[in-house]
Design a protein around this motif. Structure first.
Motif, PDB file in Angstrom:
ATOM      1  N   ARG A 166       0.821  -1.217   0.000  1.00 35.30           N
ATOM      2  CA  ARG A 166       0.000   0.000   0.000  1.00 35.30           C
ATOM      3  C   ARG A 166       0.854   1.266   0.000  1.00 35.30           C
ATOM      4  NH1 ARG A 166      -4.757   0.240   4.300  1.00 35.30           N
ATOM      5  NH2 ARG A 166      -5.365   1.922   2.892  1.00 35.30           N
ATOM      6  N   SER A 167       2.045   1.182   0.572  1.00 38.65           N
ATOM      7  CA  SER A 167       2.892   2.362   0.697  1.00 38.65           C
ATOM      8  C   SER A 167       3.662   2.679  -0.579  1.00 38.65           C
ATOM      9  CB  SER A 167       3.882   2.173   1.851  1.00 38.65           C
ATOM     10  OG  SER A 167       4.820   1.165   1.554  1.00 38.65           O
ATOM     11  N   GLN A 168       3.597   1.801  -1.569  1.00 42.88           N
ATOM     12  CA  GLN A 168       4.286   2.075  -2.829  1.00 42.88           C
ATOM     13  C   GLN A 168       3.663   3.299  -3.503  1.00 42.88           C
ATOM     14  OE1 GLN A 168       4.065  -1.500  -5.163  1.00 42.88           O
ATOM     15  NE2 GLN A 168       5.256  -2.714  -3.702  1.00 42.88           N
ATOM     16  N   SER A 169       4.489   4.071  -4.181  1.00 42.33           N
ATOM     17  CA  SER A 169       4.009   5.320  -4.773  1.00 42.33           C
ATOM     18  C   SER A 169       2.877   5.093  -5.774  1.00 42.33           C
ATOM     19  CB  SER A 169       5.167   6.059  -5.450  1.00 42.33           C
ATOM     20  OG  SER A 169       5.772   5.241  -6.437  1.00 42.33           O
ATOM     21  N   ALA A 170       2.918   3.978  -6.495  1.00 36.66           N
ATOM     22  CA  ALA A 170       1.881   3.699  -7.490  1.00 36.66           C
ATOM     23  C   ALA A 170       0.540   3.349  -6.858  1.00 36.66           C
ATOM     24  CB  ALA A 170       2.328   2.552  -8.405  1.00 36.66           C
ATOM     25  N   GLN A 171       0.545   2.967  -5.564  1.00 31.71           N
ATOM     26  CA  GLN A 171      -0.676   2.515  -4.899  1.00 31.71           C
ATOM     27  C   GLN A 171      -1.219   3.508  -3.878  1.00 31.71           C
ATOM     28  OE1 GLN A 171      -2.205  -0.207  -5.883  1.00 31.71           O
ATOM     29  NE2 GLN A 171      -0.542  -0.695  -7.313  1.00 31.71           N
ATOM     30  N   ARG A 172      -0.375   4.408  -3.411  1.00 31.09           N
ATOM     31  CA  ARG A 172      -0.676   5.204  -2.226  1.00 31.09           C
ATOM     32  C   ARG A 172      -1.997   5.976  -2.325  1.00 31.09           C
ATOM     33  NH1 ARG A 172       4.258   8.158  -1.738  1.00 31.09           N
ATOM     34  NH2 ARG A 172       5.205   6.127  -1.300  1.00 31.09           N
ATOM     35  N   GLU A 173      -2.310   6.515  -3.492  1.00 28.55           N
ATOM     36  CA  GLU A 173      -3.498   7.363  -3.641  1.00 28.55           C
ATOM     37  C   GLU A 173      -4.722   6.591  -4.126  1.00 28.55           C
ATOM     38  OE1 GLU A 173      -3.393  10.410  -2.527  1.00 28.55           O
ATOM     39  OE2 GLU A 173      -1.277  10.095  -2.034  1.00 28.55           O
ATOM     40  N   VAL A 176      -8.698   1.714  -1.242  1.00 30.40           N
ATOM     41  CA  VAL A 176      -8.225   0.490  -0.615  1.00 30.40           C
ATOM     42  C   VAL A 176      -8.729  -0.743  -1.354  1.00 30.40           C
ATOM     43  CG1 VAL A 176     -10.129   0.419   1.064  1.00 30.40           C
ATOM     44  CG2 VAL A 176      -7.954  -0.730   1.571  1.00 30.40           C
ATOM     45  N   GLU A 177      -9.931  -0.660  -1.928  1.00 31.95           N
ATOM     46  CA  GLU A 177     -10.460  -1.812  -2.664  1.00 31.95           C
ATOM     47  C   GLU A 177      -9.577  -2.144  -3.857  1.00 31.95           C
ATOM     48  OE1 GLU A 177     -13.724   0.037  -0.365  1.00 31.95           O
ATOM     49  OE2 GLU A 177     -12.230   0.827  -1.764  1.00 31.95           O
ATOM     50  N   HIS A 178      -9.081  -1.109  -4.532  1.00 33.64           N
ATOM     51  CA  HIS A 178      -8.178  -1.308  -5.662  1.00 33.64           C
ATOM     52  C   HIS A 178      -6.855  -1.910  -5.170  1.00 33.64           C
ATOM     53  CE1 HIS A 178      -6.431  -0.338  -9.666  1.00 33.64           C
ATOM     54  NE2 HIS A 178      -5.313  -0.247  -8.955  1.00 33.64           N
ATOM     55  N   GLN A 179      -6.364  -1.404  -4.068  1.00 32.11           N
ATOM     56  CA  GLN A 179      -5.114  -1.929  -3.498  1.00 32.11           C
ATOM     57  C   GLN A 179      -5.255  -3.416  -3.158  1.00 32.11           C
ATOM     58  OE1 GLN A 179      -4.733   0.671  -0.155  1.00 32.11           O
ATOM     59  NE2 GLN A 179      -3.731   2.321  -1.320  1.00 32.11           N
ATOM     60  N   LEU A 180      -6.386  -3.772  -2.600  1.00 26.96           N
ATOM     61  CA  LEU A 180      -6.612  -5.175  -2.236  1.00 26.96           C
ATOM     62  C   LEU A 180      -6.610  -6.074  -3.467  1.00 26.96           C
ATOM     63  CD1 LEU A 180      -9.382  -4.553   0.429  1.00 26.96           C
ATOM     64  CD2 LEU A 180      -7.144  -5.584   0.891  1.00 26.96           C
TER      65      LEU A 180
END
Length: 218
Positions: A166-173, A176-180
């Motif tokens: 989640r902390s990666q720059s491509a994921q940070r913004e 959360v559903e997309h991150q999951l």
């Protein structure tokens, strides 16, 4: 090796063509005499795992019922599998599951083998083919909710890898559903792991519609 696994392997070899296709076709036909009555075509092994796990939660054993869930190894292989499983081949009753982005492949090839004409989304469902929006992981995440999925991730001992992701720059913004969803596809085997784990935690009153309707159909 059990008969269902042998049947899946025979279908894969038959669909692949080549020098072993004739022997694989013969083996598949022989194995249908063992009680296989319906074939469910799904994109990958995580879909197979999710369907079989959900059936178990409903108190069903698909293999014992003669329902073979067969991963295609990718939606673009649907045509070859319909040739061997559908009217041109075994002629068994079929059902299936795909992502919305792959729906067009399923429609085109179902029509090509004579299982429909001018198929709509509703027409696919009537045939027993159901569409995930956007994919299996999305369906399960929406059913459990983001917090519920994170609880499952923690139970799998992957809380720290997920927070690192989640902390990666491509994921940070991103939501959360997309991150999951992205996290579940970050290495081989993770989709299958979470297909099993998320289904195990589903409230059976909130089962994603495509999965529930497909199991009802078969």
């Amino acid at each position: 090796m059990d008969e269902l696994r042998r049947f899946r392997l025979a279908l894969v070899a038959w669909a692949a063509g080549g020098t072993g296709a004739a022997a694989a076709a013969e083996a598949a036909r022989e194995l249908t005499g063992g009680g296989i009555r319906t074939i469910v075509l799904v994109e990958g092994n995580s879909d197979q795992i999710a369907l079989e796990a959900l059936a178990t939660r409903y108190g069903r054993d698909l293999g014992a019922e003669g329902v073979a869930v067969v991963p295609l190894g990718g939606a673009t292989n649907i045509g070859r599998f319909l040739d061997v499983c559908g009217p041109p081949g075994l002629g068994l009753p079929l059902a299936g599951l795909c992502d919305i982005g792959e729906e067009r492949h399923f429609r085109r090839h179902l029509e090509r083998v004579g299982l429909g004409s001018g198929l709509t989304h509703a027409g696919l469902e009537t045939l027993g083919f159901h569409v995930c929006v956007a994919d299996l992981e999305d369906e399960l995440i929406r059913a459990l909710g983001a917090e519920g999925v994170q609880d499952v991730i923690e139970a799998q001992g992957e809380r720290r890898p997920f927070h690192t992701f989640r902390s990666q720059s491509a994921q940070r913004e991103r939501p959360v559903e997309h991150q999951l969803r992205r996290f579940m596809g970050t290495h081989s085997g993770r989709k299958a792991l979470y297909a099993q784990a998320l289904v195990a935690h589903l409230d059976l009153e909130r089962v994603p519609r495509p999965l529930d309707r497909l199991l009802t159909h078969v």
